[in-house]
Each structure stands twice: as C-alpha cells, then as structure tokens.
Design a protein around this motif. Structure first.
Motif, PDB file in Angstrom:
ATOM      1  N   ASP A  86      44.321  56.970  38.193  1.00 32.42           N
ATOM      2  CA  ASP A  86      44.661  56.748  36.788  1.00 32.42           C
ATOM      3  C   ASP A  86      44.541  55.263  36.520  1.00 32.42           C
ATOM      4  N   GLY A  87      43.579  54.889  35.721  1.00 31.56           N
ATOM      5  CA  GLY A  87      43.329  53.474  35.510  1.00 31.56           C
ATOM      6  C   GLY A  87      42.670  52.898  36.743  1.00 31.56           C
ATOM      7  N   CYS A  88      42.532  51.618  36.768  1.00 29.90           N
ATOM      8  CA  CYS A  88      41.866  50.951  37.878  1.00 29.90           C
ATOM      9  C   CYS A  88      42.903  50.455  38.897  1.00 29.90           C
ATOM     10  N   PRO A  89      42.835  50.927  40.144  1.00 26.44           N
ATOM     11  CA  PRO A  89      43.816  50.473  41.138  1.00 26.44           C
ATOM     12  C   PRO A  89      43.676  48.986  41.460  1.00 26.44           C
ATOM     13  N   HIS A 146      38.129  42.718  35.698  1.00 29.55           N
ATOM     14  CA  HIS A 146      37.536  44.049  35.810  1.00 29.55           C
ATOM     15  C   HIS A 146      36.054  43.947  35.482  1.00 29.55           C
ATOM     16  N   CYS A 175      42.919  46.686  39.248  1.00 32.82           N
ATOM     17  CA  CYS A 175      43.568  45.964  38.146  1.00 32.82           C
ATOM     18  C   CYS A 175      45.088  46.122  38.224  1.00 32.82           C
ATOM     19  N   ARG A 176      45.543  47.258  38.737  1.00 33.53           N
ATOM     20  CA  ARG A 176      46.971  47.551  38.835  1.00 33.53           C
ATOM     21  C   ARG A 176      47.634  46.778  39.974  1.00 33.53           C
ATOM     22  N   GLY A 231      51.533  46.469  46.578  1.00 31.84           N
ATOM     23  CA  GLY A 231      50.111  46.511  46.259  1.00 31.84           C
ATOM     24  C   GLY A 231      49.217  46.386  47.470  1.00 31.84           C
ATOM     25  N   GLY A 235      49.612  43.343  39.701  1.00 30.02           N
ATOM     26  CA  GLY A 235      50.871  43.389  38.970  1.00 30.02           C
ATOM     27  C   GLY A 235      52.039  43.874  39.811  1.00 30.02           C
ATOM     28  N   LEU A 236      51.766  44.339  41.027  1.00 28.04           N
ATOM     29  CA  LEU A 236      52.799  44.810  41.950  1.00 28.04           C
ATOM     30  C   LEU A 236      53.183  43.687  42.903  1.00 28.04           C
ATOM     31  N   ASN A 296      46.202  58.233  42.192  1.00 31.05           N
ATOM     32  CA  ASN A 296      45.900  56.800  42.297  1.00 31.05           C
ATOM     33  C   ASN A 296      44.578  56.449  41.630  1.00 31.05           C
TER      34      ASN A 296
END
Length: 177
Positions: A34-37, A79, A39-40, A49, A43-44, A32
């Motif tokens: 990988d990338g920014c949670p 971000h 920012c992710r 989310g 999108g969920l 969890n």
C-alpha cells in the motif's frame, strides 16, 4: 479419522519434503504494498524502517525479502523510477552509500563477493518499479544451495532487526538511534 483421511487433509504424499514459510504470504498477498515502502520507510524510526544509514538525498535499508543475509537497498528519498531521472547529487550519494555498504558488510560479515544492481522496470524484474533502488547483495562461497531451487525459499541466519543493528553499529559516522 484414519491415515487415509489425514492424507486427504494434508495433501497426497508425493515423496517431497515441505519447507513451510508462512511469513511469505504477506508478500504474496500484497501486504506492505500500500503506497511506496521506500517513501514510507524514512518516516519511521530506523529500527522500524530497517534503515541502516541516512544520507542527504538517499538512504540504506535492509531488503524485507533478502536474497542473502545483509542484502541492503540504497534508495533516493525522492520517488523516482528511472536512473536517468536522478540528480547529479543523488547519483553521487547512491554510489557512495553503495561503496560504504560494501565496506561495512565486509567488516561485519566477511562476504567473498557482491552482486550489485538495479532492475529498471517491472519487465526487468523490479518488484517495486516506481521507486529506484540499488541492490547490494553479499555473497559467500556455497551460499547458493538447493533451498532456492527446490524449496523456493532462503535460509537466513539471523533476524532482520539483528542484521540492521549490526550494520548500523558499524556504519562510519552514524549516531546511535
């Protein structure tokens, strides 16, 4: 296999009990991350989310590794790492969402107080330093017990999804998922 052999497999008995929390391995192992949670998450779906409420410039979600039940984070969509980089609108909405989160948490779970705060930078304790987030941690009398100190874990009374559902249902003006 004798008792001595079993002790070698399980470790040497030392008089301490063990509280196993295997789900924490995802955090320790870096899942969890990988990338920014933050920012992710937008999108969920709100349920996936763990998003409690969405504003125009910021949103509220449950902390995946909470200090206490109901521990939410208020994050800007953008971000941005530092509080001084926020726009006036982002500052205002983060403040308003924080106030509303406190009101909703009082209604839903009746805490006796709150810890509010932002850890700015990794050296200040920010687990995700690249994306600013405001902690809203509900507190109850006696909620700090031996588990965090001795067992390095916390006991939470309900699943995160259930907490999210209760908070989202009580959020003023929020439409159903």
């Amino acid at each position: 296999m004798g008792v001595e052999d079993a002790a070698d497999l399980a470790g040497t008995p030392d008089g301490f009990g063990r509280l196993w929390v295997p789900h924490r391995m995802a955090y320790i192992g870096g899942e969890n991350k990988d990338g920014c949670p933050f920012c992710r998450a937008p999108g969920l779906s709100d349920a996936d989310g763990l998003i409690v409420a969405r504003g125009t410039t910021a949103f509220v979600l449950l902390n995946l590794y909470p200090y206490n039940g109901g521990h939410v984070l208020v994050c800007p969509y953008r971000h941005v790492a530092d509080y001084t980089e926020l726009t006036t609108d982002e500052v205002a909405e983060i403040a308003e969402l924080t106030r509303t989160a406190m009101t909703v948490l009082r209604e839903v779970s009746g805490p006796a107080g709150f810890n509010l705060g932002m850890n700015q930078g990794a050296i200040a304790g920010a687990g995700i330093a690249a994306h600013l987030h405001q902690h809203v941690v509900p507190r109850w009398a006696g909620d700090a017990n031996f588990l965090p100190i001795v067992g390095q874990t916390r006991a939470l009374p309900e699943l995160l999804a259930d907490t999210r559902d209760r908070l989202a249902a009580a959020w003023p003006g929020r439409e159903d998922d």
